[in-house]
Write a protein that holds these residues in place. Structure first.
Motif, short mmCIF file in Angstrom:
data_model
loop_
_atom_site.label_atom_id
_atom_site.label_comp_id
_atom_site.label_asym_id
_atom_site.label_seq_id
_atom_site.Cartn_x
_atom_site.Cartn_y
_atom_site.Cartn_z
N PRO A 1 0.83 -1.21 0.00
CA PRO A 1 0.00 0.00 0.00
C PRO A 1 0.86 1.25 0.00
CG PRO A 1 0.05 -0.99 2.18
CD PRO A 1 0.75 -1.95 1.26
N ALA A 2 0.24 2.37 -0.26
CA ALA A 2 0.98 3.63 -0.31
C ALA A 2 1.63 3.95 1.03
CB ALA A 2 0.04 4.76 -0.73
N GLU A 3 1.01 3.49 2.09
CA GLU A 3 1.50 3.78 3.45
C GLU A 3 2.46 2.70 3.95
OE1 GLU A 3 -1.59 3.40 2.57
OE2 GLU A 3 -2.61 5.32 2.75
N SER A 4 3.03 1.92 3.06
CA SER A 4 3.84 0.77 3.47
C SER A 4 4.99 1.14 4.40
CB SER A 4 4.39 0.04 2.24
OG SER A 4 5.22 0.90 1.48
N GLY A 5 5.63 2.28 4.16
CA GLY A 5 6.74 2.69 5.02
C GLY A 5 6.31 2.90 6.46
N VAL A 6 5.19 3.60 6.64
CA VAL A 6 4.66 3.85 7.98
C VAL A 6 4.21 2.54 8.63
CG1 VAL A 6 2.82 4.99 9.28
CG2 VAL A 6 3.92 6.18 7.38
N ILE A 7 3.54 1.70 7.85
CA ILE A 7 3.04 0.43 8.36
C ILE A 7 4.19 -0.47 8.81
CG2 ILE A 7 1.91 -1.73 7.67
CD1 ILE A 7 0.05 -0.04 5.92
N GLU A 8 5.26 -0.53 8.03
CA GLU A 8 6.40 -1.37 8.39
C GLU A 8 6.99 -0.95 9.73
OE1 GLU A 8 9.16 -1.28 5.18
OE2 GLU A 8 7.77 -2.19 3.75
N LYS A 9 7.15 0.34 9.93
CA LYS A 9 7.71 0.83 11.20
C LYS A 9 6.81 0.45 12.37
CE LYS A 9 10.49 4.76 9.61
NZ LYS A 9 10.55 4.40 8.21
N LYS A 10 5.51 0.56 12.20
CA LYS A 10 4.58 0.23 13.27
C LYS A 10 4.58 -1.28 13.55
CE LYS A 10 1.42 4.14 12.79
NZ LYS A 10 1.58 4.61 14.19
N ILE A 11 4.69 -2.08 12.51
CA ILE A 11 4.73 -3.53 12.69
C ILE A 11 5.98 -3.94 13.47
CG2 ILE A 11 5.12 -5.71 11.47
CD1 ILE A 11 3.06 -4.80 9.43
N ILE A 12 7.11 -3.35 13.11
CA ILE A 12 8.36 -3.67 13.80
C ILE A 12 8.26 -3.34 15.29
CG2 ILE A 12 10.78 -2.96 14.03
CD1 ILE A 12 10.84 -2.72 10.97
N GLN A 13 7.52 -2.29 15.62
CA GLN A 13 7.35 -1.91 17.02
C GLN A 13 6.46 -2.89 17.79
OE1 GLN A 13 5.78 2.05 16.73
NE2 GLN A 13 7.74 2.96 16.12
N GLN A 14 5.61 -3.63 17.07
CA GLN A 14 4.62 -4.47 17.75
C GLN A 14 4.89 -5.97 17.68
OE1 GLN A 14 0.49 -3.56 17.80
NE2 GLN A 14 0.75 -1.55 16.88
N VAL A 15 5.74 -6.42 16.75
CA VAL A 15 6.06 -7.84 16.71
C VAL A 15 7.13 -8.13 17.78
CG1 VAL A 15 5.42 -8.16 14.31
CG2 VAL A 15 7.77 -7.51 14.86
N ILE A 16 6.98 -9.28 18.43
CA ILE A 16 7.84 -9.58 19.58
C ILE A 16 8.42 -10.98 19.43
CG2 ILE A 16 7.95 -9.71 22.10
CD1 ILE A 16 5.33 -8.06 22.13
N PRO A 17 9.64 -11.12 18.94
CA PRO A 17 10.25 -12.46 18.85
C PRO A 17 10.56 -13.01 20.23
CG PRO A 17 11.84 -10.77 18.27
CD PRO A 17 10.54 -10.07 18.44
N ASN A 18 10.74 -14.32 20.29
CA ASN A 18 11.08 -14.97 21.55
C ASN A 18 12.40 -14.44 22.09
OD1 ASN A 18 10.33 -17.32 23.40
ND2 ASN A 18 12.45 -17.79 22.93
N THR A 19 12.51 -14.38 23.41
CA THR A 19 13.74 -13.88 24.03
C THR A 19 14.96 -14.65 23.52
OG1 THR A 19 12.50 -13.33 26.04
CG2 THR A 19 14.90 -13.49 26.24
N GLY A 20 15.98 -13.92 23.12
CA GLY A 20 17.20 -14.55 22.62
C GLY A 20 17.19 -14.83 21.14
N THR A 21 16.08 -14.53 20.45
CA THR A 21 16.01 -14.72 19.01
C THR A 21 15.61 -13.42 18.34
OG1 THR A 21 13.67 -15.35 18.95
CG2 THR A 21 15.27 -17.11 19.35
#
Length: 211
Positions: A58-78
């Motif tokens: 989408p046109a807002e992909s840059g903004v969306i990517e930043k927000k997703i990175i802030q909210q996805v949470i990998p397992n500790t140590g990975t």
């Protein structure tokens, strides 16, 4: 000629010092670059470069990517080696399906988000987190199987040899049943049996059984 020969050692030594100094500088630069690369590898910038959109972003992909990175949470140590995003439109919202893969795990972490165009807000709707290192997965299963109630159901039923699934439960969900901390759900689907495990304490904090 003799004078030139006398000067040659001085010239050679002087240049060798410069060569050695240059080599030391180059070696230091290489080491610093390598170290910097390792640090950047855990940062948002490097992760943004690992994001892949399925279909047209989408046109807002840059903004969306930043927000997703802030909210996805990998397992500790990975950390996520790559993130895949697919999007679908639903009225005034964008529905996002996100998959995060880690190098040392067999399964992905899956998230569902909605992005609201009007207020530029991202909301995590659901998640299914199975990107768990095998050592942690095995530890959670071991803790569950040491529970008396779990053993009773498994070893008296027909599903004692089935392999359970292990899912990570985020603190925001875990606090509804226990404490606001990361827990693991160990589930034997064939026997409708599930244990909520606290790996830190080695305890089964809750058990559900359909039998």
């Amino acid at each position: 000629m003799k004078g030139a020969l006398r000067l040659f050692p001085l010239f050679w030594c002087s240049n060798m010092k410069k060569i050695i100094a240059l080599f030391v500088v180059l070696l230091f630069t290489v080491l610093m670059t390598s170290i910097s690369g390792c640090v950047v590898g855990t940062g948002d910038g490097a992760l943004e470069n690992s994001i892949v959109w399925i279909g047209t972003p989408p046109a807002e992909s840059g903004v969306i990517e930043k927000k997703i990175i802030q909210q996805v949470i990998p397992n500790t140590g990975t950390e996520y080696e790559n993130i895949t995003i697919s999007a679908s439109q639903e009225n005034d919202k964008l529905c996002l399906h996100v998959s995060g893969m880690s190098a040392n795990t067999m399964y992905p972490d899956l998230y569902d988000f909605t992005y609201n165009y009007d207020n530029n807000e991202m909301t995590r709707v659901s998640y299914l987190l199975e990107a768990i290192p095998e050592s942690v997965r095995g530890e959670a299963i071991g803790i569950a199987m040491n529970n008396e109630q779990i053993r009773e159901v498994l070893f008296t039923g027909k599903s004692g040899n089935s392999i359970p699934s292990v899912k990570r439960i985020l603190p925001e969900t875990a606090k509804k049943f226990y404490e606001p901390k990361t827990l693991f759900s160990v589930t034997w689907k064939d026997s409708s049996l599930s244990a909520l495990v606290d790996v830190d304490t080695g305890l089964v904090v809750d058990v559900w059984s359909g039998n």
